[in-house]
Design an enzyme around this catalytic site. Structure first.
Site, PDB file in Angstrom:
ATOM      1  N   ALA A   1      42.572  86.431  -3.025  1.00  0.00           N
ATOM      2  CA  ALA A   1      41.245  87.028  -2.977  1.00  0.00           C
ATOM      3  C   ALA A   1      40.786  87.011  -1.523  1.00  0.00           C
ATOM      4  CB  ALA A   1      40.301  86.226  -3.852  1.00  0.00           C
TER       5      ALA A   1
ATOM      6  N   GLY B   1      44.876  84.509  -5.708  1.00  0.00           N
ATOM      7  CA  GLY B   1      44.648  85.620  -6.619  1.00  0.00           C
ATOM      8  C   GLY B   1      45.834  86.574  -6.672  1.00  0.00           C
TER       9      GLY B   1
ATOM     10  N   GLU C   1      48.017  85.080  -9.178  1.00  0.00           N
ATOM     11  CA  GLU C   1      47.373  85.240 -10.490  1.00  0.00           C
ATOM     12  C   GLU C   1      47.595  86.657 -11.020  1.00  0.00           C
ATOM     13  OE1 GLU C   1      43.605  83.655  -8.953  1.00  0.00           O
ATOM     14  OE2 GLU C   1      43.712  82.145 -10.539  1.00  0.00           O
TER      15      GLU C   1
ATOM     16  N   GLU D   1      44.475  77.416  -3.414  1.00  0.00           N
ATOM     17  CA  GLU D   1      43.005  77.373  -3.515  1.00  0.00           C
ATOM     18  C   GLU D   1      42.408  76.024  -3.135  1.00  0.00           C
ATOM     19  OE1 GLU D   1      44.933  79.129  -5.431  1.00  0.00           O
ATOM     20  OE2 GLU D   1      43.945  80.949  -6.125  1.00  0.00           O
TER      21      GLU D   1
END
Ligand code: 3H9
Length: 708
Positions: free
Chosen positions: A73, A113, A116, A136
């Site tokens: 992200a 992300g 993910e 993260e």
């Protein structure tokens, strides 16, 4: 490939849908690293809509354009108004639920992300250069898009626990062995994705959804080990939270585990520690960008490095370069010193072999890159020469003159001085444009910080070359202008001054250290100086006094100077601010006696108790104040640079973002008010408590508004 069936992407969006025969393709194109921004998430949703709207497609391949898949992200979107978590997760759920095969064709960084997203696909094929991980926790959060729930289902809870709590990435081979990728293949991402989709269609296999897999549970010992490690880092609450999420994956159905993760993510993302860690991520990258120095500034090739001085510093620097694959010529004045230096390097490497971090073969390979010599001529061919001799102006000046004479035209000459005038040393070489400071931190093969000292005459290409080189050997470079101690040691000087004063006033070294260690400092000032060498610290004070840099204060760092006189050099003599049993620091009543005698000599009143709060304020506020002066003088380009120096070089707690970031949190007004308080109670004859202009200029605002 059937040209007639191929529809090229329109190339107008960050995520472009096309199809090749019966296979749909989504190309993710958001340079430089395809980070998931708000518009990219919107574009992915639109591309999936397009895919679903085309009848007859039997598989979908997602791949990244450019250098990488998706590096996570976009970290900058975590501040207001926030990353569109709900939309992104709904998109992942939609991908997961597709009736046809969804293939992630991976290359480069598959992080956060990005992983993910890849795990929400049914099949993962990766180029050999791929790295996959959930980093993260290093940003103060936990994965927030189902990562804590899908990873345990794919690789088992034990490995997932390790990966999520460490942030460690796997390479493609490891990921395949762990079940995180299904295949490793050579070729561009689009082609390997198409080939994987065709093979899946030919096999007739059904899509395999990570969300539907059972979790291989982790043994309780693995949870206990992770919890014990988390308890040691109280400033990182995200670790305990991450463990809870993995346990939820193991114990609960997917949807409930996802809710545990969602609550955890929401609780962490706006915490001050997460904001501080995000600040440092960008500050580190910003630090390498120098105002007025274009990114495409020409650089000189550095294929070999010469180092003068094979002591602790020179040896550590040599290791940093050979670890990065760059050959080094190491020179010293006597064979004895050289052999001792080379022996220490070998000993360090062998200790790494014993710990399983290096193989015996790697040690030989690295030692093979190292040439020892007693002759300056060995430096004549080097592209970069670093002097790392004793911190003595006369000696360093002589060495620099010799280097100027022996270096080939175009070679860069660097001094590893930690305090001395780089401009003066540059003049001594006769080629000041080729000179700068490269201030490594001990142990130089371990510490990440490299202070790059830009002299008045340093050529832009010399600076650009060294900044790039720093990255290549795993260092974080921060540029400083020339002043006593540069950014780091100049600030450390006021910190040490107050530590010394507090001990004369009645605090014990252990109390001083404990007060700042409770804030998260890796080591308090007394233990730090004992480790670095009281002699090293005292000598710089003596030198600085000689050149008139110090205030006319006879009690200035009197304790460090006295310990030096007494031969208490710290850990290496088993006595300094503490006495030592091996590396263990023990309180020493003799130091209390020395402090009492010094207090009496200098007319300093002793107190029976000094509050930890006072210790923290007196160590940190002058440090912050000095940082602001450095900024005001243009010695540092921006406040983030100062934060990076203290976190990467001095053990300042990363979850507090560095001293100037922390100053914002405390409030500049409060700092100004406390400086005024100490000026009133302690006197301000020497200007120790005089506020920096930027501190006073802050007026009623709470935040520092200074940038380059
Ligand atoms: C996350 O994903 C949370 C999820 O769970 C979502 C929950 C809902 N964002 O490092 P470089 C920029 S957390 C924004 O110099 P390299 C970087 O600032 C995130 N920007 O290159 C730089 O910009 P500039 C998990 C990013 O080759 C440029 O890209 N992801 C991001 O040495 C090049 O970067 C991570 O932890 C980002 N995520 O290394 C990955 N990543 O040129 C963090 C990079 O303007 N990133 N930029 O200075 C990295 O580890 C390295 O950047 C990477 C490339 C290995 C990708």
């Amino acid at each position: 490939m059937h040209q007639s069936h191929m529809q090229q992407p329109a190339q107008t969006s960050l995520a472009n849908f096309s199809h090749d025969g019966r296979i749909g393709l989504i190309e993710i194109d958001n340079p430089p690293v395809n980070a998931l921004s708000v518009p990219l998430v919107q574009a992915l949703i639109a591309a999936l809509n397009d895919f679903e709207a085309v009848a007859g497609l039997e598989a979908l391949v997602l791949y990244g354009a450019g250098r990488t898949w998706v590096a996570g992200a976009d970290i900058a979107t975590f501040d207001d108004p926030g990353f569109p978590v709900a939309e992104f997760k709904a998109f992942l759920t939609r991908l997961d639920a597709q009736q046809c095969h969804v293939v992630a064709a991976l290359h480069g960084a598959v992080l956060g992300g990005g992983l993910e997203l890849a795990m929400a696909c049914h099949h993962r094929v990766a180029q050999p250069n791929t790295r996959l991980g959930l980093p993260e926790v290093t940003f103060g959060i936990v994965p927030g898009a189902q990562g804590t729930q899908r990873l345990p289902r794919l690789v088992g809870a034990e490995l997932a626990l390790d990966m999520i709590t460490s942030g460690r990435a796997l390479d493609a081979t490891q990921a395949q062995a762990a079940g995180l990728v299904d295949a490793v293949a050579e070729g561009d991402a689009r082609s390997i994705g198409l080939a994987a989709a065709e093979a899946l269609l030919a096999s007739g296999a059904a899509p395999r959804r990570a969300s539907a897999l059972a979790v291989q549970p982790a043994p309780e010992t693995a949870f206990a080990k992770a919890e014990a490690a988390a308890a040691k880092k109280p400033g990182w609450p995200q670790l305990a939270t991450a463990i809870r999420c993995v346990r939820a994956a193991q114990d609960l159905p997917f949807a409930q585990g996802e809710q545990v993760e969602a609550d955890a993510f929401a609780a962490l993302v706006n915490a001050s520690s997460a904001k501080a860690l995000r600040h440092l991520f960008f500050a580190e990258r910003e630090a390498a960008k120098i105002p007025g120095l274009p990114r495409d500034t020409a650089r000189r090739p550095i294929r070999s490095v010469g180092i003068v001085g094979s002591g602790t510093m020179g040896g550590g620097i040599a290791m940093a370069f050979v670890n990065g694959g760059i050959p080094v010529s190491l020179i010293d004045v006597s064979n004895e010193a050289l052999q001792r230096g080379l022996g220490l390097i070998r000993g360090n490497y062998e200790a790494s072999v014993a710990k399983g971090r290096l193989t015996a073969e790697q040690v030989e390979q690295r030692m093979g890159l190292l040439q020892g010599s007693l002759d300056y001529q060995a430096l004549a061919d080097c592209d970069l020469i670093i002097e790392a001799v004793f911190e003595d102006l006369q000696l360093k000046t002589e060495v620099c003159t010799r280097l100027g004479a022996v270096a080939k035209p175009g070679a860069i000459i660097a001094t590893n001085t930690s305090t001395l005038d780089v401009d003066r040393l540059a003049q001594a070489t006769g080629c000041p444009a080729d000179v700068l400071g490269m201030h490594f931190f001990s142990p130089a093969n371990v510490m990440r910080l490299l202070e790059v000292v830009r002299g008045a005459a340093t050529a832009p290409e010399v600076l650009a070359t060294v900044l790039k080189l720093a990255g290549a050997i795993g260092k974080v470079p921060v540029v400083s202008g020339v002043c006593y101690g540069f950014i780091g040691n100049r600030m450390a000087e006021v910190y040490m001054r107050e530590a010394d004063s507090l001990i004369l006033e009645g605090a014990e070294p252990a109390q001083v250290d404990a007060a700042v260690e409770a804030l998260g400092m890796a080591m308090g000032p007394c233990r730090m100086l004992d480790m670095a060498g009281v002699d090293v610290g005292a000598r710089t004070v003596i030198e600085y006094r000689k050149i008139g840099g110090l205030p006319d204060d006879p009690s200035y760092r009197a304790l460090a100077l006295e310990l030096f006189e007494l031969g208490r050099f710290g850990q290496k003599t088993a006595a300094g601010f503490y006495r030592y049993d091996g590396r263990k620091a023990l309180p020493d009543p003799q130091v209390t006696e020395i402090a009492k005698a010094l207090a009496e000599r200098h007319g300093i009143a002793r107190r029976s108790h000094i509050e930890p709060g006072e210790i923290v304020e007196r160590l940190l506020y002058p440090l912050i104040n000095e940082g602001l002066k450095i900024l005001d003088e243009g010695i540092a380009y921006r406040s983030g640079d100062i934060d990076v120096v203290w976190v990467a070089g001095y053990g300042f707690p990363d979850f507090r973002g560095g001293p100037l970031w922390m100053a914002n949190e405390i409030g500049l007004e409060k700092i100004a008010e406390r400086l005024a308080h100490y000026a009133a109670v302690r006197g301000n004859d020497h200007g120790y408590w005089t506020p920096a202009r930027l501190l006073s200029a802050a007026g009623s605002t709470q935040n520092i508004q200074v940038q380059s």
